[in-house]
Design an enzyme around this catalytic site. Structure first.
Site, PDB file in Angstrom:
ATOM      1  N   GLU A  74      47.075  39.260  51.818  1.00 13.21           N
ATOM      2  CA  GLU A  74      46.583  38.281  51.512  1.00 13.21           C
ATOM      3  C   GLU A  74      47.184  37.446  52.366  1.00 13.21           C
ATOM      4  O   GLU A  74      48.666  36.904  51.787  1.00 13.21           O
ATOM      5  CB  GLU A  74      46.040  38.028  50.451  1.00 13.21           C
ATOM      6  CG  GLU A  74      44.884  36.683  50.001  1.00 13.21           C
ATOM      7  CD  GLU A  74      44.088  36.804  48.920  1.00 13.21           C
ATOM      8  OE1 GLU A  74      43.650  38.102  48.982  1.00 13.21           O
ATOM      9  OE2 GLU A  74      44.121  35.586  48.336  1.00 13.21           O
ATOM     10  N   PRO A 129      36.707  35.239  35.527  1.00 13.23           N
ATOM     11  CA  PRO A 129      36.792  33.892  34.645  1.00 13.23           C
ATOM     12  C   PRO A 129      36.177  32.866  33.423  1.00 13.23           C
ATOM     13  O   PRO A 129      35.959  32.617  33.135  1.00 13.23           O
ATOM     14  CB  PRO A 129      38.125  33.324  35.238  1.00 13.23           C
ATOM     15  CG  PRO A 129      38.253  33.981  36.307  1.00 13.23           C
ATOM     16  CD  PRO A 129      37.122  34.353  36.180  1.00 13.23           C
TER      17      PRO A 129
END
Length: 700
Positions: free
Chosen positions: A125, A262
């Protein structure tokens, strides 16, 4: 932070902007798992393969799409009395890769293929840099990393959608110039439907067929996510939108969170358990809506990932789940990222980092070893067929990881063709190229990017297409070929005679310098040409300035680490070839010798276009070919006289635009290079005796 899902069978797919109507139901052969496969697969592998092959355990949405398929845009529409296109099976096929069919595969199909072959893989990535120089450096670094053989690479959308246009441009370059299967992140942040439609259309126009669908982070300055007017508030709605708008044009990945998103992580264990379960059920909704596979958020507890995979399987999520691995590259960066993502950090990692936190090299070395240990445990467990590495745009750590995992190297990379095939759907089926651009593939890609079709069998079938004008400014080039000081460091502060020029070519062949003006990438001679080093050095010191070559090969196995390419169990062949600049006097001497050597064919031209040759412009000569089981002969590299005359303009221009430009106007160095440009000939010679030929004896 949202990151990434699925099992979808290979299927026919439209390449048009609007989705075609499904042509009807098809059937897929159901294979049985043999004894060997049963003995080598883990419980997760075995369950996944059994369910996919038997059509079990899939959502209603997946079942519908697997059965229906989509029209293959090959100029043939489904009309009365016409059978639907069945060139792509509804089930994964092990050898349906570029080398055997000339088709491009979506990431999910590549994952299926790797699993069928029991082959572990990795992917990288990247993120969009903030400066133009940063982008240029990223492309150079990316080019080297892609040579290691990642299954795919992805590029992020940028915080708050702030780099949308840059991400689209980088994605296009990755797919069409770097030639790696590319997946672009697409988020809901600051993206009304109109912008999303524009992004989807832009991806399709540049041949990209993979998307990582994410909600995205809140825009800069905002603490909570607020949907753009006319946009979406979650990845689920984005996935539905892409599927409704585009059908199966795109393969879609989605985010998974081994520790839960999160936003829902909390201190209360009871509430956390509920939040984790809700997060899993939402993930299943994304899969059912049309996502194909999952890439996870970063984590540092392998047990959490293994539990996450098991929990997914228990609720019917049977798609590939790739672990997102972020190697620790600096102590401060590690602290910031784990804090932002609310990632659990095991005590043993804290203890290991504390005494070395101020030593960047020690932290990086520890991060590499930790990531290797994590990846090895995951791959050995069978919980995932591959690993996804967050590179942070740096190559050292992630390259060390894949090397220590033995996932790269010549013996691990089966080249589909002698040259790196483009992954853009626009160039579907491209199988043949002239050899002249072997060291400048990006130039070739740029000059042919607007062709309506590409030769997929014989070069003559598409030889009428016109080459576009070369734009050096658009090329992805290393600093050594862009910056004056770097050029002089490579090729000399001053050139006083032809001997100095010849020395530059010789140094390149011996590996003493990394670049030559006619070579786009770093690293000296191509691997196969290194067996010709002595002969090439002799030629250059004798005044034949070589820029391209290949040795003869008579039936090397397609698996050969140096010469091999194409499908397994085949054989490859090459005619010896050399291309160089020389004076007219030297050319005429060679011409006399070649009059008595009928196995040699040659073509020579100067900057004015004056040609000397013993072949006609219609004599296209295959110089590389392969013979494979149940396949026609493939000849991916040719010497084409017409293309050579196109190439000569580019080749001669490099003397001035790339090399001479490093020196001051009126300098002896610049005058010398101008003289070579004006008086030398560009020559290519082919020895057609690939069994016993010795081309270099001509120069004795």
């Amino acid at each position: 932070m949202e990151r990434r899902r699925g099992t979808r069978r290979r299927r026919k797919r439209t390449r048009r902007w609007t989705c075609a109507e499904p042509p009807g139901e098809g059937s897929a052969a159901k294979e049985n798992l043999d004894t060997k496969e049963r003995s080598t697969k883990t419980w997760w592998d075995w369950t996944w393969l059994r369910r996919v092959r038997n059509g079990e355990g899939r959502s209603e949405s997946m079942e519908r799409r697997a059965k229906e398929g989509w029209e293959q845009d090959g100029g043939m529409e489904s009309k009365g009395g016409m059978e639907p296109d069945t060139r792509v099976s509804a089930a994964p096929r092990a050898r349906a890769n570029y080398g055997s069919t000339g088709t491009r595969l979506q990431v999910i199909e590549k994952i299926h293929q790797a699993m069928e072959e029991d082959r572990k893989f990795f992917s990288f990535e990247f993120f969009p840099p903030k400066t133009e120089e940063g982008v240029e450096n990223l492309f150079v670094r990316m080019d080297k990393m892609v040579a290691a053989g990642p299954l795919f690479c992805d590029i992020t959308w940028g915080a708050g959608g702030s780099t949308a246009d840059l991400t689209l441009d980088i994605t296009k370059q990755m797919q069409n110039m770097i030639c790696v299967e590319t997946m672009m992140h697409l988020t809901c942040t600051n993206m009304p439907k109109e912008k999303l439609e524009h992004a989807l259309q832009a991806l399709q126009e540049c041949g990209v067929q993979n998307i990582l669908a994410l909600r995205g982070d809140p825009p800069k300055g905002q603490e909570t996510f607020v949907a753009a007017e006319g946009g979406f508030s979650c990845a689920l709605d984005l996935i539905k939108f892409i599927r409704d708008k585009c059908g199966d044009v795109f393969g879609i990945g989605c985010a998974g969170y081994p520790e839960a998103h999160p936003d829902v992580i909390c201190e209360d264990p009871e509430q956390m358990a509920k939040n984790y379960h809700s997060d899993l059920m939402y993930l299943k909704e994304k899969i059912d809506a049309g996502a194909d596979f999952i890439v996870t958020q970063l984590f540092y507890e392998v047990e959490l990932f293994l539990k996450f995979v098991k929990d997914c399987r228990e609720i019917g999520i049977n798609c590939p789940i790739l672990p997102g691995i972020m190697p620790i590259q600096s102590y401060g960066g590690f602290q910031r990222m784990t804090g932002f993502c609310k990632t659990k950090v095991p005590q043993f990692i804290k203890d290991a980092l504390e005494p070395i936190k101020d030593n960047d090299e020690a932290v990086k070395a520890y991060g590499i070893q930790l990531a290797v240990d994590m990846c090895r445990r995951i791959l050995d467990s069978g919980a995932s067929p591959g690993v996804h590495l967050y590179s942070l745009n740096m190559d050292r750590s992630v390259m060390a990881i894949v090397e220590q995992l033995h996932l790269t190297g010549e013996s691990k990379i089966q080249r589909p063709l002698p040259w790196r095939p483009p992954t853009s759907t626009k160039r579907n089926g491209e199988m043949v190229r002239p050899i002249f651009w072997a060291n400048r593939p990006k130039s070739y890609l740029q000059r042919t990017e607007n062709w309506d079709s590409y030769p997929n069998g014989r070069w003559k079938e598409s030889s009428n297409a016109a080459f576009g004008t070369l734009s050096e400014s658009k090329l992805i080039r290393p600093k050594a070929l862009r910056v004056k000081e770097s050029k002089m460091q490579q090729w000399g502060e001053e050139l006083s005679s032809i001997d100095d020029v010849q020395a530059v070519f010789s140094k390149f062949c011996k590996g003493e310098i990394s670049y030559l003006p006619w070579v786009e990438s770093e690293g000296g001679l191509q691997s196969e040409s290194k067996i010709l080093i002595d002969q090439l050095v002799t030629l250059n010191t004798s005044g034949f300035l070589t820029i391209n070559s290949q040795p003869r090969v008579n039936g090397a196995p397609s698996s050969d680490p140096k010469f091999g390419w194409g499908q397994p169990n085949g054989y490859v062949y090459q005619k010896q070839y050399v291309e160089f600049f020389c004076t007219k006097e030297k050319l005429l001497t060679l011409k006399k010798k070649m009059a008595n050597l009928p196995n040699l064919s040659y073509q020579a031209v100067n900057a004015k276009g004056e040609v000397l040759s013993n072949i006609s412009e219609a004599d296209v000569n295959a110089v590389t070919w392969g013979v494979f089981p149940a396949s026609e002969i493939i000849q991916p590299t040719v010497v084409d006289p017409k293309s050579f005359l196109v190439w000569k303009d580019e080749a001669f221009s490099i003397w001035l635009s790339v090399w001479a430009s490093a020196y001051e106007e009126g300098s002896r160095s610049r005058q010398l290079l101008q003289e070579i440009h004006d008086t030398y000939y560009l020559v290519n010679i082919v020895d057609n005796d690939f069994v016993q030929g010795d081309l270099f004896s001509l120069f004795a």
